[in-house]
Design an enzyme around this catalytic site. Structure first.
Site, mmCIF file in Angstrom:
data_model
loop_
_atom_site.group_PDB
_atom_site.id
_atom_site.type_symbol
_atom_site.label_atom_id
_atom_site.label_comp_id
_atom_site.label_asym_id
_atom_site.label_seq_id
_atom_site.Cartn_x
_atom_site.Cartn_y
_atom_site.Cartn_z
ATOM 1 N N THR A 243 0.859 -1.169 0.000
ATOM 2 C CA THR A 243 0.000 0.000 0.000
ATOM 3 C C THR A 243 0.897 1.221 0.000
ATOM 4 O OG1 THR A 243 -1.392 1.312 1.458
ATOM 5 C CG2 THR A 243 -0.365 -0.587 2.445
ATOM 6 N N GLU B 42 -5.337 -3.475 3.383
ATOM 7 C CA GLU B 42 -5.093 -4.296 4.561
ATOM 8 C C GLU B 42 -6.283 -5.172 4.915
ATOM 9 O OE1 GLU B 42 -4.418 -1.132 4.152
ATOM 10 O OE2 GLU B 42 -2.591 -0.506 5.188
ATOM 11 N N LYS C 44 -8.807 20.986 10.471
ATOM 12 C CA LYS C 44 -8.984 21.367 11.869
ATOM 13 C C LYS C 44 -9.072 22.883 11.955
ATOM 14 C CE LYS C 44 -7.377 20.235 16.409
ATOM 15 N NZ LYS C 44 -6.316 19.868 17.300
ATOM 16 N N TRP D 29 -13.563 20.067 13.781
ATOM 17 C CA TRP D 29 -13.184 19.357 12.564
ATOM 18 C C TRP D 29 -14.169 19.622 11.436
ATOM 19 C CZ3 TRP D 29 -8.511 17.288 12.612
ATOM 20 C CH2 TRP D 29 -7.938 16.906 13.830
HETATM 21 P P1 AMP Z 1 -6.365 1.566 -0.239
HETATM 22 O O1 AMP Z 1 -5.704 0.692 0.735
HETATM 23 O O2 AMP Z 1 -5.414 2.221 -1.182
HETATM 24 O O3 AMP Z 1 -7.449 0.845 -0.943
HETATM 25 O O4 AMP Z 1 -7.028 2.788 0.542
HETATM 26 C C1 AMP Z 1 -7.910 2.586 1.598
HETATM 27 C C2 AMP Z 1 -8.501 3.895 2.021
HETATM 28 O O5 AMP Z 1 -9.278 4.468 0.981
HETATM 29 C C3 AMP Z 1 -9.453 3.790 3.190
HETATM 30 O O6 AMP Z 1 -8.799 3.729 4.427
HETATM 31 C C4 AMP Z 1 -10.276 5.067 3.021
HETATM 32 O O7 AMP Z 1 -9.601 6.199 3.534
HETATM 33 C C5 AMP Z 1 -10.356 5.214 1.528
HETATM 34 N N1 AMP Z 1 -11.642 4.681 1.053
HETATM 35 C C6 AMP Z 1 -11.872 3.512 0.445
HETATM 36 N N2 AMP Z 1 -13.173 3.392 0.114
HETATM 37 C C7 AMP Z 1 -13.801 4.517 0.536
HETATM 38 C C8 AMP Z 1 -15.160 4.997 0.510
HETATM 39 N N3 AMP Z 1 -16.138 4.316 -0.050
HETATM 40 N N4 AMP Z 1 -15.409 6.204 1.080
HETATM 41 C C9 AMP Z 1 -14.419 6.934 1.650
HETATM 42 N N5 AMP Z 1 -13.140 6.538 1.689
HETATM 43 C C10 AMP Z 1 -12.818 5.341 1.139
#
Ligand code: AMP
Length: 544
Positions: free
Chosen positions: A184, A328, A440, A445
């Site tokens: 990631t 993850e 912030k 927030w």
């Molecule tokens: P990744 O590991 O690159 O898939 O990124 C994961 C992160 O993407 C999550 O922790 C969120 O912050 C963001 N994320 C994934 N899906 C959504 C969603 N439907 N709405 C808001 N944030 C999302």
């Protein structure tokens, strides 16, 4: 007392064998780098996967070795998923959009023995050759006629498998054996590896088929725009064959017109990907005045799906599932398919009120939100805190990275997502922001997602992002960055009037900037980090 049942280890290759035996009418369709369309059945795939496993043996790949891929979504990449894990090695999917530095880091960190690359990515390997792990073999995923010229010692995929037997004596592996590795791209520090197991992957696939079962069914045709190089294309290479759905792999052309044409030609029913891709498709739908033939559902995830985007799809007759997850988590954590009773009875507006959130947890995932002291907060839809998860398909740490592992787990063994969220009594997860993207202001927030959601509903806005800008008095204030839909530039007054219908005055952005496009991360999400860097010294109007 223990139960008296057989222990059959959960195994990935069993999924493909099952599909090969039982789902004879389903197919895998691929847009190839060679320029044509390839199609075959799960049975054909199973045979070639056996051939490929023999070829991996010949290349000297042993159980536990990492084998990298650098490829678009296509049938050869699918074959690698199964052959590598089936023989007990680890399929390490590399995101080709990573920087050269990150790619060098992860190939060494993973200690990849072999890399399989699409012809498209051979130039990347040419440029990186001096930095790649010593002795790493390179296989180009094409046939002899399409092999690119290169000074590197390149092997040819089709040559390697051509004379191999089409059956393989698959080893019986411990179900906890590692099968896949996906890094990631953190916003700071080096990428961190999530190391999946056969057990976690099979359980994730089963739960995908149950929770998103209305979209992943026998006979449906699914387009994973979400790449195989990013979190297992959300589990579709496993879930689709289990359910008997067909897979339509789009190759590298992910722009609106190409995706529309492929969906139309292939009668795709369900398409899965990040919001950025759907902006392109919606543009094309507008241009054509119709949706692609057979299109009935879309899964939007990876970042928040704007309410206006969900509305446009729903009004066109396309059911939306807004999903949330992480690398993850294998990755699906929650899904926004509404309970049937609500789906059938609620008005569109009432449905959108729910669908803009990230939905309910899938089986095997537990959610908790906590305050800064780690105390769990109620699931009342109001209290907001950091979201922690645990489950069968959630990492217990990062690959060969004790520091990052320790930093990400709490004392009870839950994984900290870095997202700030509320959870409603009916189980709906409401992601407010990434912790680092929240703004912030004066100790309060502001959610960038909330602001973006409203701004995206303005007809003159094609895309937008809200970021925090440092402020001497308030700490941080929101800056709104807009990609206009056409010539017209929406005014601050218009935006304020729109936002005030939903938000308090102090939450409104202090200024608007216009850009022609937003920077994207390697996984196709808007890169707030890049935007914050670009606007780091931005002077808001009241800063003097
Ligand atoms: P990744 O590991 O690159 O898939 O990124 C994961 C992160 O993407 C999550 O922790 C969120 O912050 C963001 N994320 C994934 N899906 C959504 C969603 N439907 N709405 C808001 N944030 C999302």
């Amino acid at each position: 007392m223990l139960g008296q049942m057989m222990h059959r280890p959960l195994s990935i290759i069993e999924i493909l064998k099952f599909a090969s035996d039982n789902h004879r009418n389903a197919e895998i369709v691929s847009v190839r780098t060679e320029g044509d369309i390839h199609r075959y059945s799960y049975s054909d795939a199973y045979k070639r996967v056996a051939q490929l496993a023999h070829a991996l043996d010949r290349l000297g790949v042993k159980q536990g070795d990492r084998v990298a891929t650098l490829a678009w979504n296509g049938y050869r990449h699918f074959e690698l998923y199964y052959a590598i894990s089936g023989m007990g090695a680890v399929c390490h999917t590399i995101n080709p959009r990573l920087s050269a530095e990150q790619m060098t880091y992860i190939t060494h960190h993973a200690d990849d023995r072999v890399i399989f690359a699409d012809t498209t990515f051979v130039p990347i390997l040419n440029a990186l050759s001096a930095q790649l792990p010593q002795g790493m073999k390179i296989v180009v995923m094409t046939d002899r006629d399409h092999m690119p010229a290169s000074d590197l010692d390149l092997l040819c995929y089709e040559d390697l498998i051509a004379d191999c037997p089409d059956t393989y004596d698959w080893p019986e592996l411990d179900e906890n054996t590692a099968c896949g590795l996906c890094y990631t791209s953190g916003t700071t520090g080096n990428p961190k590896g999530a190391l999946y197991s056969h057990r976690s992957t099979v359980l994730h696939a089963l739960s995908l088929c149950i929770s998103l079962g209305r979209f992943v069914q026998e006979g449906t045709r699914i387009l994973p725009v979400v790449p195989l190089f990013h979190v297992n294309a959300w589990g579709l290479p496993y879930g689709a064959p289990l359910a008997g759905a067909s897979l339509v792999f789009p190759g590298g052309a992910l722009d609106g017109p190409s995706v529309f044409k492929l969906m139309d030609d292939e009668g795709v029913n369900s398409a899965w990907g990040v919001p950025t891709v759907w902006l392109g498709l919606q543009g094309e739908i507008n241009k054509n005045g119709r949706i692609p033939r057979g299109f009935s559902s879309v899964v939007i995830g990876g970042s928040a799906a704007p309410r206006a985007m969900i509305q446009r799809f729903e009004e066109a007759g396309v059911s939306v599932c807004h999903a949330w997850g992480m690398t993850e988590m294998s990755p699906v954590g929650t899904h926004g398919i509404l309970p049937k009773a609500q789906q059938d009875t609620l008005s569109l507006t009432e449905r959108l009120d729910l669908q803009q959130f990230q939905g309910r947890r899938v089986f095997g995932v537990d959610l908790k939100i906590t305050d800064d002291a780690g105390t769990p907060l109620p699931h009342d839809g109001v209290a907001a805190g950091e979201l922690f998860v645990r489950g069968n398909a959630v990492v217990s740490g990062y690959f060969n990275n004790p520091d990052a592992s320790a930093a990400s787990m709490d004392a009870e063994g839950w994984f900290g997502t870095g997202d700030i969220a509320s959870i409603r009594p009916d189980g709906f997860l409401m992601i407010q922001d990434r912790a680092k993207d929240l703004i912030k202001s004066g100790g309060e927030w502001i959610s960038s997602i909330d602001l973006e959601n409203v701004v995206m509903s303005h007809p003159d806005v094609a895309n937008c992002a809200v970021i925090a800008v440092p402020h001497p008095k308030w700490d941080e204030r929101p800056l709104l960055i807009i990609v206009p839909a056409g010539e017209k530039r929406v005014t601050k007054d218009e935006i304020d009037t729109l936002l005030l219908k939903h938000l308090a005055r102090w939450q409104l952005p202090d200024a608007i900037e216009f850009v022609t496009e937003l920077p994207l991360t390697a996984t196709g999400k808007v890169s707030k980090l890049t935007l914050r860097q670009t606007f780091a010294n931005y002077q808001l109007p009241d800063m003097g």
